[in-house]
Design a protein around this motif. Structure first.
Motif, PDB file in Angstrom:
ATOM      1  N   GLU A   1      48.235  25.265  47.524  1.00 57.39           N
ATOM      2  CA  GLU A   1      47.222  24.949  48.296  1.00 57.39           C
ATOM      3  C   GLU A   1      45.591  25.237  47.659  1.00 57.39           C
ATOM      4  OE1 GLU A   1      45.835  27.041  52.905  1.00 57.39           O
ATOM      5  OE2 GLU A   1      47.980  26.628  51.930  1.00 57.39           O
ATOM      6  N   GLY A   2      45.622  26.673  46.418  1.00 58.17           N
ATOM      7  CA  GLY A   2      44.557  26.447  46.123  1.00 58.17           C
ATOM      8  C   GLY A   2      43.325  27.406  47.210  1.00 58.17           C
ATOM      9  N   PHE A   3      44.253  27.791  48.127  1.00 49.77           N
ATOM     10  CA  PHE A   3      43.175  29.183  49.054  1.00 49.77           C
ATOM     11  C   PHE A   3      42.374  29.647  48.478  1.00 49.77           C
ATOM     12  CE2 PHE A   3      43.505  32.269  52.406  1.00 49.77           C
ATOM     13  CZ  PHE A   3      42.470  31.939  53.165  1.00 49.77           C
ATOM     14  N   GLY A   4      43.112  30.243  47.352  1.00 49.73           N
ATOM     15  CA  GLY A   4      41.870  31.139  46.762  1.00 49.73           C
ATOM     16  C   GLY A   4      40.667  30.880  46.283  1.00 49.73           C
ATOM     17  N   ASP A   5      40.699  29.758  46.220  1.00 45.08           N
ATOM     18  CA  ASP A   5      39.121  29.106  45.737  1.00 45.08           C
ATOM     19  C   ASP A   5      38.003  28.621  46.987  1.00 45.08           C
ATOM     20  OD1 ASP A   5      40.162  28.967  42.606  1.00 45.08           O
ATOM     21  OD2 ASP A   5      41.000  27.108  43.546  1.00 45.08           O
ATOM     22  N   ARG A   6      39.324  28.790  48.456  1.00 42.88           N
ATOM     23  CA  ARG A   6      37.982  29.004  49.186  1.00 42.88           C
ATOM     24  C   ARG A   6      37.817  29.989  49.923  1.00 42.88           C
ATOM     25  NH1 ARG A   6      40.496  23.527  51.397  1.00 42.88           N
ATOM     26  NH2 ARG A   6      41.333  22.700  49.407  1.00 42.88           N
ATOM     27  N   LEU A   7      38.218  31.072  48.994  1.00 35.76           N
ATOM     28  CA  LEU A   7      37.196  32.713  49.865  1.00 35.76           C
ATOM     29  C   LEU A   7      36.295  32.744  49.070  1.00 35.76           C
ATOM     30  CD1 LEU A   7      40.601  34.505  49.693  1.00 35.76           C
ATOM     31  CD2 LEU A   7      39.377  33.649  51.375  1.00 35.76           C
ATOM     32  N   SER A   8      35.441  33.355  49.465  1.00 34.91           N
ATOM     33  CA  SER A   8      34.416  34.016  49.065  1.00 34.91           C
ATOM     34  C   SER A   8      34.679  34.965  48.211  1.00 34.91           C
ATOM     35  CB  SER A   8      32.677  33.828  50.098  1.00 34.91           C
ATOM     36  OG  SER A   8      33.693  35.077  51.048  1.00 34.91           O
ATOM     37  N   GLU A   9      35.537  35.575  48.220  1.00 36.60           N
ATOM     38  CA  GLU A   9      35.760  36.512  47.222  1.00 36.60           C
ATOM     39  C   GLU A   9      36.906  37.192  47.692  1.00 36.60           C
ATOM     40  OE1 GLU A   9      36.167  39.416  44.905  1.00 36.60           O
ATOM     41  OE2 GLU A   9      33.973  38.922  45.393  1.00 36.60           O
ATOM     42  N   PRO A  10      37.773  36.799  46.465  1.00 34.46           N
ATOM     43  CA  PRO A  10      39.597  36.213  45.976  1.00 34.46           C
ATOM     44  C   PRO A  10      40.250  37.759  45.857  1.00 34.46           C
ATOM     45  CG  PRO A  10      38.901  35.472  44.610  1.00 34.46           C
ATOM     46  CD  PRO A  10      36.948  35.736  45.252  1.00 34.46           C
TER      47      PRO A  10
ATOM     48  N   LEU B   1      43.145  49.017  45.048  1.00 38.91           N
ATOM     49  CA  LEU B   1      44.038  50.329  44.816  1.00 38.91           C
ATOM     50  C   LEU B   1      45.286  49.220  45.784  1.00 38.91           C
ATOM     51  CD1 LEU B   1      42.229  53.765  44.638  1.00 38.91           C
ATOM     52  CD2 LEU B   1      42.902  52.440  42.805  1.00 38.91           C
ATOM     53  N   SER B   2      45.396  47.781  46.423  1.00 42.14           N
ATOM     54  CA  SER B   2      46.383  47.708  46.922  1.00 42.14           C
ATOM     55  C   SER B   2      46.844  47.159  45.810  1.00 42.14           C
ATOM     56  CB  SER B   2      45.753  46.470  48.026  1.00 42.14           C
ATOM     57  OG  SER B   2      44.949  45.265  47.681  1.00 42.14           O
ATOM     58  N   ALA B   3      46.452  46.933  44.525  1.00 44.01           N
ATOM     59  CA  ALA B   3      47.622  46.156  43.663  1.00 44.01           C
ATOM     60  C   ALA B   3      47.125  46.720  42.438  1.00 44.01           C
ATOM     61  CB  ALA B   3      48.350  45.189  44.140  1.00 44.01           C
ATOM     62  N   PRO B   4      47.904  46.936  41.331  1.00 39.56           N
ATOM     63  CA  PRO B   4      47.848  47.167  40.201  1.00 39.56           C
ATOM     64  C   PRO B   4      46.573  45.705  39.684  1.00 39.56           C
ATOM     65  CG  PRO B   4      49.972  47.490  39.717  1.00 39.56           C
ATOM     66  CD  PRO B   4      49.741  46.766  41.442  1.00 39.56           C
TER      67      PRO B   4
ATOM     68  N   LEU C   1      40.577  43.808  33.367  1.00 39.34           N
ATOM     69  CA  LEU C   1      39.206  43.002  33.895  1.00 39.34           C
ATOM     70  C   LEU C   1      39.804  42.390  34.366  1.00 39.34           C
ATOM     71  CD1 LEU C   1      36.445  42.369  30.924  1.00 39.34           C
ATOM     72  CD2 LEU C   1      37.252  43.677  32.377  1.00 39.34           C
ATOM     73  N   TRP C   2      41.156  42.290  34.656  1.00 38.62           N
ATOM     74  CA  TRP C   2      42.281  41.122  35.742  1.00 38.62           C
ATOM     75  C   TRP C   2      42.136  41.674  37.127  1.00 38.62           C
ATOM     76  CZ3 TRP C   2      44.321  35.779  34.601  1.00 38.62           C
ATOM     77  CH2 TRP C   2      44.330  35.341  33.108  1.00 38.62           C
ATOM     78  N   PHE C   3      42.063  41.350  38.147  1.00 39.57           N
ATOM     79  CA  PHE C   3      41.733  41.645  38.883  1.00 39.57           C
ATOM     80  C   PHE C   3      43.594  41.421  40.328  1.00 39.57           C
ATOM     81  CE2 PHE C   3      38.696  38.121  39.920  1.00 39.57           C
ATOM     82  CZ  PHE C   3      39.072  38.051  40.405  1.00 39.57           C
TER      83      PHE C   3
END
Length: 416
Positions: free
Chosen positions: A269-278, A283-286, A290-292
């Protein structure tokens, strides 16, 4: 061994409900709840119950649900395996395996070409020939991060009345048949019982032609403490890009009431590409250097081919490839599936017959769980070969197999 495996009888509902309550203890799910579920559940009732009996006592039970699943544009007869229960005094004896193998044969006899389930433990069902067959990327974000479109948002309206519900069903059916693979061919019973609840609501996107082009079903998580409440997107379907934009825009407008939206996106779907901040909250996940982290990977549905020749004959293929293979299948539970089979691919179809010799373009060898994943589109042939899950004697054929079996990755909202 004195066990017998058979369909349940009407007078045994009480005993089966007691068995389920022992196996799945939960608040508000006692004996009476299970009796009602086993008779009036959204996906099947008494006709789907399968039991194991030993010396006059029921010691095991499951549901062999009658379903049809859209795969490559075909509504195929499949067995939905649900609520596998073993008496507490009979566990760790291999009873579940024996009961399910007998259930496979029963499902094959009634015409099911595959089986689907949600596993309590994936490794157990992999040992029975099931392969993982579905993923979702789960996001939990503030609504304002979704893209707004004020014009398309005006075309989104609440579902209200029978005509709107009929429009929603029509959108689902067209998408399941034409745009997706893996969704169920829903019955009236499914629609009536699976989504009409007080904590659910639905919206429709109406196109310029006056026809519905998409919808979303959401769940209000008002059962949580005020500071943890969110709105959960249970289901979303669209036929056009404008409908997709309209539904995203509607969700983006809900920030005044809901702090967060939980959204499960199709992997393509590419949903993350639609978000202004993905980026997920701190601290919600490791992270990884430099990768988040951006989303949580969810896995769940599993599929098993029960009848190799009949399943392959039903499966539509992409492209215009012409190819003939010898197919050898490793299947420890259903020896009739092993072959070898002569599979001739031409015109988007497969002709399947026992292979007794003669010219073929190549020989493909693989276990039934790998074949099942390729069959439903969860795994590409090249991935199976590179991961050592399948072997072909002519690797040059792999690109042609990839093209033939290409479909959108499987996607299924219904849980059972």
């Amino acid at each position: 061994m004195t066990e017998t495996y058979r369909p349940a009888r009407p007078e045994e509902i009480d005993d089966v409900a007691r068995l389920k309550a022992h196996s799945f203890p939960a608040p508000n799910r006692g004996h009476e709840w299970w009796e009602n579920f086993l008779v009036n559940g959204p996906h099947g009732g008494l006709e789907a119950l399968w039991v194991t009996e030993d010396q006059g006592r029921l010691i095991g039970s499951c549901q062999l649900l009658w379903m049809r699943q859209w795969i490559s544009g075909v509504a195929m007869p499949v067995m939905g395996l649900g609520s596998v229960a073993i008496a507490p005094t009979h566990r760790k004896r291999g009873l579940a395996t024996r009961m399910l193998i007998a259930g496979f044969e029963h499902a094959r006899e009634r015409g099911d070409v595959a089986s689907i389930l949600y596993p309590f433990r994936a490794s157990f069902y992999e040992s029975l020939g099931y392969g993982l067959a579905g993923e979702a990327h789960q996001y939990q974000v503030p609504p304002a991060l979704l893209p707004d479109d004020k014009q398309e948002r005006l075309r989104v309206r609440m579902v209200d009345g029978d005509a709107d519900e009929a429009a929603m069903r029509a959108v689902y059916r067209e998408a399941a048949q034409r745009l997706q693979t893996g969704q169920l061919d829903r019955t009236e019973r499914n629609w009536r019982q699976s989504w009409k609840r007080d904590d659910l609501a639905a919206v429709l996107y109406w196109g310029e032609s006056g026809e519905a082009e998409g919808y979303a079903i959401v769940r209000y998580r008002a059962d949580l403490p005020i500071d943890r409440r969110f709105i959960e997107v249970e289901e979303r379907v669209w036929l056009t890009l404008r409908a997709q934009r309209g539904i995203y825009a509607w969700l983006s407008s809900l920030g005044d009431q809901w702090r967060e939206i939980v959204y499960r996106a199709h992997p393509e779907e590419g949903f993350g590409d639609r978000l202004s901040e993905p980026r997920l909250p701190l601290l919600s996940a490791p992270n990884w250097g430099l990768w988040f982290p951006s989303a949580t990977l969810l896995r769940g549905p599993m599929l098993r081919v029960l009848d190799v020749p009949d399943a392959l004959r039903l499966r539509r293929l992409a492209g215009t490839q012409e190819l003939t293979l010898a197919l050898e299948v490793e299947d420890h539970q259903i020896p009739e599936n092993r072959g070898p089979w002569r599979v001739h691919i031409e015109g988007g179809r497969m002709e399947v017959e026992p292979y007794t010799g003669g010219h073929v373009d190549g020989t493909l060898r693989l276990p039934i769980d790998t074949l099942s994943r390729i069959f439903v589109g969860a795994l590409a042939p090249w991935q199976a070969m590179s991961g050592g899950l399948a072997v072909i004697d002519r690797p040059a054929l792999i690109p042609r197999l990839d093209q033939s079996f290409s479909v959108p990755k499987p996607w299924m909202f219904d849980r059972f």
